[in-house]
Write an enzyme that holds these catalytic residues in place. Structure first.
Site, PDB file in Angstrom:
ATOM      1  N   SER A 592       0.840  -1.194   0.000  1.00  0.00           N
ATOM      2  CA  SER A 592       0.000   0.000   0.000  1.00  0.00           C
ATOM      3  C   SER A 592       0.882   1.254   0.000  1.00  0.00           C
ATOM      4  O   SER A 592       1.644   1.456  -0.940  1.00  0.00           O
ATOM      5  CB  SER A 592      -0.963  -0.033   1.191  1.00  0.00           C
ATOM      6  OG  SER A 592      -1.970   0.931   1.061  1.00  0.00           O
ATOM      7  N   ASP A 667      -9.288  -4.502  -6.018  1.00  0.00           N
ATOM      8  CA  ASP A 667      -8.923  -3.600  -4.929  1.00  0.00           C
ATOM      9  C   ASP A 667      -9.782  -2.341  -5.028  1.00  0.00           C
ATOM     10  O   ASP A 667      -9.593  -1.514  -5.913  1.00  0.00           O
ATOM     11  CB  ASP A 667      -7.431  -3.257  -5.034  1.00  0.00           C
ATOM     12  CG  ASP A 667      -6.895  -2.546  -3.799  1.00  0.00           C
ATOM     13  OD1 ASP A 667      -7.681  -1.864  -3.123  1.00  0.00           O
ATOM     14  OD2 ASP A 667      -5.685  -2.658  -3.533  1.00  0.00           O
ATOM     15  N   HIS A 699      -7.692  -5.236  -1.444  1.00  0.00           N
ATOM     16  CA  HIS A 699      -6.430  -4.627  -1.004  1.00  0.00           C
ATOM     17  C   HIS A 699      -5.609  -5.558  -0.111  1.00  0.00           C
ATOM     18  O   HIS A 699      -4.388  -5.436  -0.033  1.00  0.00           O
ATOM     19  CB  HIS A 699      -6.738  -3.317  -0.265  1.00  0.00           C
ATOM     20  CG  HIS A 699      -5.558  -2.419  -0.093  1.00  0.00           C
ATOM     21  ND1 HIS A 699      -4.775  -1.984  -1.147  1.00  0.00           N
ATOM     22  CD2 HIS A 699      -5.021  -1.855   1.021  1.00  0.00           C
ATOM     23  CE1 HIS A 699      -3.815  -1.196  -0.692  1.00  0.00           C
ATOM     24  NE2 HIS A 699      -3.948  -1.098   0.613  1.00  0.00           N
TER      25      HIS A 699
END
Length: 722
Positions: A592, A667, A699
């Protein structure tokens, strides 16, 4: 005889070395080293008791049981699913009425986004033991304080269920998917302000306040869901990217008796957020926290429940941004507790009901990291802080006047607490990098332990045969003089005369922390597995991370990725100069925000890093949501260079090392668009790289064997390229 003895000793020592068990990805990510935890408990408000949802393996049934906080002994069973065919598949969650005589039970839960879900709900009366189905696939039902009604949302509208008549009254009628939402937050509010229920009952149950989201002008994002069907389907939802239109929000007060609703006049605000909303202890006073789009100016409003007129009782400004939280607590006289970073560190304050500051409760060059509550009888505040070091957590109590502070935790590491309703006891959760999680029952008077609840000794004993290395904490000083918290995991058979490759791990996002003294995550076991294969793992929390004060955290404002990347590159240079490190073999990994960082580090630090792995990375902040991104960068229209100067997409030409890019195709948070744009940029720069897309994974990229395959892939990449 002597030679035989030597042979036996050598044989046995060799056998011990062989017997030291090796960690595997399969063990780590199938939960073999998961700690035993306490079941989530619900502290009752009207008795010194707590409720826990238990599962009986023998009968394949679930029980909601009641326990005494003082003894931890079970008192009785509130509801047992085996007595109700409708609950045969178990209980997903539950909510008590204020008097704790009724219960809402959720089954057949279906997730929507990170926090939101729909479920089938039943009403259970504890006295009559009657179970009544309310409706299917509702969102966020809550009892009115008098226990006579239940508010809920369904298909973007609000409803009220009357318990006595079982009649449902519709409060709003204009709800429509991807257009109007009543009483439930939109995607970006849910993700970034971390709440879903956007309605609340007044203390006298006569009014219902709610936020209305008009997302009709918010741009839509679509993603393909492949599954195993002949034709994939398209999932479309409203997603405001940085600089794009947000939902227009408005606030209403609904009179339950008359059925009429009044809109609160917020006409003096433009392009704003209602970041929090709830009724105060005064049944006719609603409060709302209104933030400007830059999130550097917050007004706490008190709103008259009859006239719907508002007044500002507290205003807070910040040169960077204001963090919104759930700590606002009203006392009986409607004075209130508030937490703020206004003196440079996060602390607890108390204000009177007009918004006048009465007292700063906690003070010092350290942060309050959790506010647990207030005992109004003794005027005592309970909290967690880092006052003994930014990498550790302790639990304290202190008088509302800021005096008589007592440290309730005793062991160095990470302590957190769950308090009994009368604040006489607390369950302390403790762990450190060397101690698996321990749960104990303690007195709040002095923190003294009453009894042990869970000690995870079974896990500790199991790990002995692995002879795992320790995580060493230290402060790393870069050549520029920046002092950064760090930890290092070395091979157990570390030899200072050898040269080792280094694998760096980080997240680096604003206010985050990876260097903290607590028990292992799954990733920590993976890093230890790598140490068994001859790698050193290092983690460094650079500037912009949390718990060292507002100045350290907010120094990255308007330039996300600039100083953070600089710190990781500078840290790698320092580590590369350690006598036992091979400076030509340094890699970096992140997920991320950490993937955004690892990409940038490999490109901008091409002379320092040999390889990088980026999982689900943001590759240009223009692609990310408005609330999070603009909090730190403002809009692309206002700060184009802040976006572009630190976007890894714009620096792919600098790639020299080995790069592995990974993303989940479904995601909904960091869209796969980020990686697709990166791939195209790399291709057009004629750069070779490795990548993997995980179909229909969000995600977190998990489900089935996904995590095992993913971490085996990353492990192999590290072994081949580093």
């Amino acid at each position: 005889m002597k030679s035989k003895l030597v042979f036996v000793i050598l044989f046995l020592s060799g056998f011990n070395l062989i017997a030291q068990q090796k960690l595997t990805v399969e063990e780590i990510y199938s939960g073999a080293f998961r700690t035993e935890t306490m079941d989530e408990l619900f502290a009752m408000k009207n008795s010194n008791q707590y409720a826990v949802l238990n599962f009986d393996r023998s009968s394949r049934s679930m029980q909601l049981d009641l326990y005494d906080f003082a003894t931890l002994q079970k008192i009785n069973t509130i509801v047992d699913t085996k007595n109700f065919p409708a609950l045969a598949d178990g209980i997903d969650s539950f909510v008590f009425s204020k008097d704790e005589k009724q219960l809402l039970i959720a089954i057949n839960t279906n997730a929507i986004f990170r926090h939101s879900f729909t479920a089938d709900y039943f009403l259970y009366n504890l006295a009559s033991k009657k179970l009544t189905k309310i409706a299917s696939q509702l969102q966020e039902p809550t009892f009115s304080p008098d226990g006579l009604k239940i508010g809920f949302a369904k298909e973007n509208n609000l409803f009220i269920y009357d318990i006595a008549s079982e009649k449902i009254t519709q409060v709003t009628t204009d709800g429509k998917k991807n257009s109007i939402i009543n009483g439930i937050t939109d995607w970006v509010y849910e993700e970034e302000f971390a709440f879903v229920r956007a309605y609340d009952w007044s203390a006298d149950s006569k009014k219902l306040a709610y936020i209305r989201f008009d997302e009709s002008q918010v741009p839509e994002f679509s993603m393909t869901i492949f599954q195993k069907e002949l034709y994939p389907k398209i999932e479309t939802f409203k997603y405001p990217k940085a600089g794009e239109k947000n939902s227009e929000v408005s606030l209403f007060v609904h009179d339950v008796n008359t059925g009429s609703s009044k809109e609160v006049n917020l006409g003096n605000y433009n392009d704003f957020y209602i970041a929090r909303m709830k009724w105060t202890n005064d049944a006719n006073v609603l409060c709302a926290q209104v933030l400007n789009r830059h999130q550097d100016n917050l007004d706490l409003l008190f709103i008259d429940g009859t006239s719907a007129t508002s007044k500002v009782v507290l205003n807070e400004k910040d040169k960077a941004y204001i963090d919104v939280n759930d700590n606002l607590t009203f006392l009986k006289d409607n004075s209130f507790i508030w937490t703020s970073e206004k003196d440079g560190f996060n602390h607890i304050y108390v204000y009177d009901k007009t918004g006048k500051l009465k007292n700063q409760v906690t003070k010092g060059n350290w942060e309050v990291t959790a506010y647990y509550g207030l005992d109004e009888k003794t005027k005592t505040v309970f909290y967690q802080s880092v006052e003994n070091g930014s990498t550790i957590r302790d639990v304290y109590r202190i008088g509302l006047d800021g005096k008589n502070k007592v440290k309730l935790s005793s062991q160095i590491g990470t302590n957190s607490a769950t308090f009994s309703p009368n604040f006489q006891y607390f369950i302390n959760t403790y762990s450190s990098t060397t101690q698996p999680t321990i749960y104990t029952l303690n007195y709040t008077k002095d923190g003294k332990q009453i009894q042990s609840i869970i000690d995870n000794k079974v896990l500790a004993d199991k790990l002995i045969k692995y002879n795992l290395p320790a995580k060493e904490f230290f402060e790393l000083t870069t050549e520029k003089g920046n002092k950064l918290n760090a930890w290092m995991i070395k091979p157990k058979d570390f030899d200072a005369n050898k040269k080792y490759p280094v694998f760096m791990y980080q997240y680096s996002g604003p206010g985050s922390q990876q260097v903290d003294n607590k028990w292992n995550t799954a990733n920590d076991y993976w890093f230890m597995m790598l140490s068994q294969q001859g790698y050193i793992t290092v983690c460094v929390d650079g500037r912009g991370t949390g718990f060292k004060g507002a100045a350290f955290k907010k120094v990255t404002q308007k330039q996300l990725g600039k100083l953070e990347v600089e710190d990781q590159i500078d840290a790698a240079k320092v580590i590369g100069n350690y006598s036992y490190v091979d400076k030509t073999r340094i890699g970096i990994f992140g997920w991320s925000y950490g993937g955004f960082m690892s990409s940038n580090c490999l490109f901008k630090g091409a002379e320092v890093f040999k390889m990088a792995i980026a999982v689900a990375p943001v590759t240009n902040w223009r692609f990310y949501d408005s609330i999070y991104t603009e909090r730190y960068l403002q809009t692309p229209q206002e700060n184009a260079s802040g976006y572009d100067d630190n976007s890894p997409i714009n620096f792919v030409s600098k790639l020299k090392g080995n790069f592995l890019l990974i993303h989940g195709s479904a995601d909904d948070n960091v869209h796969v668009q980020n990686s697709m744009q990166m791939v195209e940029a790399l291709v057009q720069a004629n750069k070779q790289f490795d990548w993997a897309i995980y179909p229909d994974k969000n995600h977190g990229i998990y489900g089935g064997k996904t995590r095992i395959q993913l971490y085996n892939k990353m492990t192999n990449f590290i072994k081949e390229k580093l």
